[in-house]
Design a protein around this motif. Structure first.
Motif: not given
Length: 282
Positions: A19-21, A26-28, A66-67, A92-96
């Motif tokens: 799961t990602v939030r 541009g960031s999860f 963003a949402s 952890a952070t995921i930049t997309v």
């Protein structure tokens, strides 16, 4: 290893663990599970699934990033990843970065970061997997279900290959010479894998493209075999049941070896193919 078909008893389901939030444009954010692991680090295929989930979320429409609203969910079609350094368990952070949004393919760059450092950098193509017939297929053959003499990896992994404790995994003993101490078999393994709870989906098929123990174990090269680069193609949505995994290597040059995996579902359809460059233990 013993012979068993018992289900795994892991607590972190695959969906929950990947799961990602949404954490802003541009960031999860993700929480890397200690259960989907090899040794003391997250499993590489698991990390690809987490990155792909973030890329899918970002691909739906510009407001979704963003949402967190994914809209019509796409599928991962191709993932090409560089493993820069192993992350730790936990946040952890995921930049997309959506590089191109198209009707057929949306191209996304996704970087998994931890403590300000990039750990996995991936280019991910998102789109819709085909639902129609397979017009051509040339695949190695394995039975759709593990044979009676298959070895139950799930119940015998100890603390090393922990990813097998939250999935069901069986291995063909005829290919796994390293289990009995042999080092004279080809670098080739046949396995069967499925989620411990539920049925495989495209993201689990992606994970299965990196699920095999290192095939160089059959050559007596035991130990951590880090992946440097991996490219996986997700080809179809898996049918319910076991995924058949055929892993082999063409060459071991010094410490560098390749590993190719075919992942075939219970209906005989190729659902993932992957190739990686990795480093063998001394």
């Amino acid at each position: 290893m013993t012979k068993s078909g018992a289900a795994a008893s892991g607590t972190a389901t695959f969906t929950a663990a990947t799961t990602v939030r949404a954490a802003g444009p541009g960031s999860f954010a993700a929480d890397l599970s200690p259960e989907w692991a090899v040794g003391d680090r997250p499993h590489g295929g698991y990390l690809l699934a987490v990155l792909a989930r973030a890329a899918i979320a970002a691909s739906s429409d510009p407001a979704a990033t963003a949402s967190g609203d994914t809209g019509i969910e796409l599928d991962p079609l191709a993932v090409s990843a560089q493993f820069l350094r192993p992350p730790s368990f936990g946040p952890a952070t995921i930049t997309v970065d959506v590089r191109k949004r198209g009707r057929t393919v949306t191209a996304v760059n996704a970087v998994l970061e931890q403590n300000g450092r990039a750990c996995v950098d991936a280019a991910i193509s998102c789109g819709r997997l085909p639902d129609g017939p397979v017009h051509h297929s040339d695949l190695a053959q394995l039975p759709a279900e593990p044979p009676p003499d298959a070895l139950d990896v799930t119940s015998n992994v100890g603390v090393v290959f922990r990813v097998a404790q939250v999935s069901r995994m069986m291995i063909d003993p005829a290919t796994a010479g390293f289990v009995t101490g042999r080092t004279d078999l080809p670098p080739r393994l046949h396995l069967w894998v499925r989620p411990a709870d539920g049925e495989p989906d495209p993201l689990f098929a992606l994970l299965a493209g990196d699920i095999s123990p290192p095939v160089v174990f059959n050559l007596g090269r035991f130990g951590w075999s880090p992946t440097v680069q991996l490219t996986a193609l997700v080809r179809a949505r898996p049918a319910p049941g076991w995924l058949r995994v055929l892993a082999d290597s063409r060459a071991l040059h010094g410490r560098w070896f390749d590993e190719d995996l075919q992942v075939v579902d219970a209906a005989g359809t190729l659902v993932c193919q992957a190739r990686q460059l990795a480093i063998a233990p001394q």
